[in-house]
Write a protein that holds these residues in place. Structure first.
Motif, mmCIF file in Angstrom:
data_model
loop_
_atom_site.group_PDB
_atom_site.id
_atom_site.type_symbol
_atom_site.label_atom_id
_atom_site.label_comp_id
_atom_site.label_asym_id
_atom_site.label_seq_id
_atom_site.Cartn_x
_atom_site.Cartn_y
_atom_site.Cartn_z
ATOM 1 N N ILE A 16 95.860 -19.204 112.005
ATOM 2 C CA ILE A 16 96.409 -18.352 113.042
ATOM 3 C C ILE A 16 96.087 -18.801 114.457
ATOM 4 C CG2 ILE A 16 96.454 -16.336 111.553
ATOM 5 C CD1 ILE A 16 94.003 -15.351 113.167
ATOM 6 N N GLU A 17 95.182 -19.735 114.622
ATOM 7 C CA GLU A 17 94.823 -20.259 115.930
ATOM 8 C C GLU A 17 94.503 -19.133 116.898
ATOM 9 O OE1 GLU A 17 98.191 -22.723 116.503
ATOM 10 O OE2 GLU A 17 97.542 -24.154 115.015
ATOM 11 N N ASP A 18 95.276 -18.942 117.961
ATOM 12 C CA ASP A 18 94.967 -17.928 118.967
ATOM 13 C C ASP A 18 95.702 -16.607 118.758
ATOM 14 O OD1 ASP A 18 93.211 -19.580 120.308
ATOM 15 O OD2 ASP A 18 94.786 -20.431 121.564
ATOM 16 N N VAL A 19 96.452 -16.474 117.691
ATOM 17 C CA VAL A 19 97.208 -15.257 117.427
ATOM 18 C C VAL A 19 96.312 -14.267 116.700
ATOM 19 C CG1 VAL A 19 99.210 -14.289 116.249
ATOM 20 C CG2 VAL A 19 99.360 -16.541 117.300
ATOM 21 N N ASN A 20 96.226 -13.028 117.196
ATOM 22 C CA ASN A 20 95.370 -12.045 116.536
ATOM 23 C C ASN A 20 96.115 -10.786 116.132
ATOM 24 O OD1 ASN A 20 95.751 -10.881 118.979
ATOM 25 N ND2 ASN A 20 93.617 -10.840 119.580
ATOM 26 N N SER A 21 97.456 -10.819 116.206
ATOM 27 C CA SER A 21 98.229 -9.665 115.779
ATOM 28 C C SER A 21 99.543 -10.119 115.146
ATOM 29 C CB SER A 21 98.511 -8.719 116.953
ATOM 30 O OG SER A 21 99.272 -9.360 117.937
ATOM 31 N N CYS A 22 100.060 -9.250 114.303
ATOM 32 C CA CYS A 22 101.329 -9.502 113.627
ATOM 33 C C CYS A 22 102.454 -9.434 114.654
ATOM 34 C CB CYS A 22 101.534 -8.459 112.534
ATOM 35 S SG CYS A 22 103.123 -8.575 111.692
ATOM 36 N N LEU A 23 103.342 -10.383 114.609
ATOM 37 C CA LEU A 23 104.421 -10.437 115.584
ATOM 38 C C LEU A 23 105.621 -9.576 115.208
ATOM 39 C CD1 LEU A 23 104.087 -14.233 116.336
ATOM 40 C CD2 LEU A 23 103.279 -12.320 117.730
ATOM 41 N N ILE A 24 105.513 -8.802 114.126
ATOM 42 C CA ILE A 24 106.536 -7.819 113.769
ATOM 43 C C ILE A 24 106.050 -6.417 114.120
ATOM 44 C CG2 ILE A 24 107.825 -6.716 111.884
ATOM 45 C CD1 ILE A 24 107.932 -9.436 110.512
ATOM 46 N N CYS A 25 104.913 -6.014 113.548
ATOM 47 C CA CYS A 25 104.416 -4.646 113.773
ATOM 48 C C CYS A 25 103.515 -4.541 115.004
ATOM 49 C CB CYS A 25 103.664 -4.135 112.540
ATOM 50 S SG CYS A 25 102.070 -4.943 112.255
ATOM 51 N N LEU A 26 103.081 -5.684 115.518
ATOM 52 C CA LEU A 26 102.232 -5.794 116.709
ATOM 53 C C LEU A 26 100.820 -5.238 116.511
ATOM 54 C CD1 LEU A 26 104.854 -4.958 119.454
ATOM 55 C CD2 LEU A 26 104.229 -7.197 118.514
ATOM 56 N N GLU A 27 100.445 -4.932 115.265
ATOM 57 C CA GLU A 27 99.083 -4.484 114.981
ATOM 58 C C GLU A 27 98.180 -5.702 114.810
ATOM 59 O OE1 GLU A 27 98.690 -1.649 111.849
ATOM 60 O OE2 GLU A 27 100.394 -0.480 112.548
ATOM 61 N N GLU A 28 96.929 -5.563 115.252
ATOM 62 C CA GLU A 28 95.978 -6.652 115.116
ATOM 63 C C GLU A 28 95.672 -6.906 113.648
ATOM 64 O OE1 GLU A 28 92.446 -6.386 117.438
ATOM 65 O OE2 GLU A 28 93.551 -6.112 119.301
ATOM 66 N N PHE A 29 95.428 -8.180 113.330
ATOM 67 C CA PHE A 29 94.995 -8.529 111.987
ATOM 68 C C PHE A 29 93.580 -8.005 111.794
ATOM 69 C CE2 PHE A 29 97.895 -12.216 112.909
ATOM 70 C CZ PHE A 29 98.893 -11.816 112.041
ATOM 71 N N THR A 30 93.314 -7.506 110.612
ATOM 72 C CA THR A 30 91.972 -7.054 110.284
ATOM 73 C C THR A 30 91.428 -7.895 109.135
ATOM 74 O OG1 THR A 30 92.804 -5.361 108.768
ATOM 75 C CG2 THR A 30 92.415 -4.685 111.055
ATOM 76 N N HIS A 31 90.143 -7.814 108.953
ATOM 77 C CA HIS A 31 89.462 -8.605 107.928
ATOM 78 C C HIS A 31 90.147 -8.436 106.569
ATOM 79 C CE1 HIS A 31 86.178 -10.874 106.308
ATOM 80 N NE2 HIS A 31 85.948 -9.936 105.398
ATOM 81 N N ARG A 32 90.465 -9.562 105.949
ATOM 82 C CA ARG A 32 91.067 -9.656 104.617
ATOM 83 C C ARG A 32 92.548 -9.292 104.558
ATOM 84 N NH1 ARG A 32 87.016 -8.231 99.923
ATOM 85 N NH2 ARG A 32 88.520 -9.567 98.919
#
Length: 76
Positions: A16-32
């Motif tokens: 994911i490099e510098d991306v920390n959120s889903c580009l559809i729902c815009l919610e941040e990725f969480t552990h696992r």
């Protein structure tokens, strides 16, 4: 065609490099979270892009067409 991985907050994540959120729902990725990077390098939650691909056959950001769409079942 797609890179599938599990998001980890405890380590550097080359998928994911510098991306920390889903580009559809815009919610941040969480552990696992299951994350998917398409061959166009855009990154989404697995569930979000699976749902998108049930209706459309292109990337929601760059509109790259994917003629063969494979959904990922994370419950195996």
């Amino acid at each position: 065609m797609f890179s599938v991985s599990s998001y980890s907050t405890s380590e550097s994540h080359s998928l994911i490099e510098d991306v920390n959120s889903c580009l559809i729902c815009l919610e941040e990725f969480t552990h696992r979270d299951t994350i998917i990077r398409l061959s166009c390098h855009h990154i989404f939650h697995g569930a979000c892009i699976n749902k998108w691909f049930t209706v459309k056959t292109f990337c929601p950001l760059c509109v790259r067409v994917y003629h063969t769409v494979i959904t990922i079942n994370n419950e195996t």
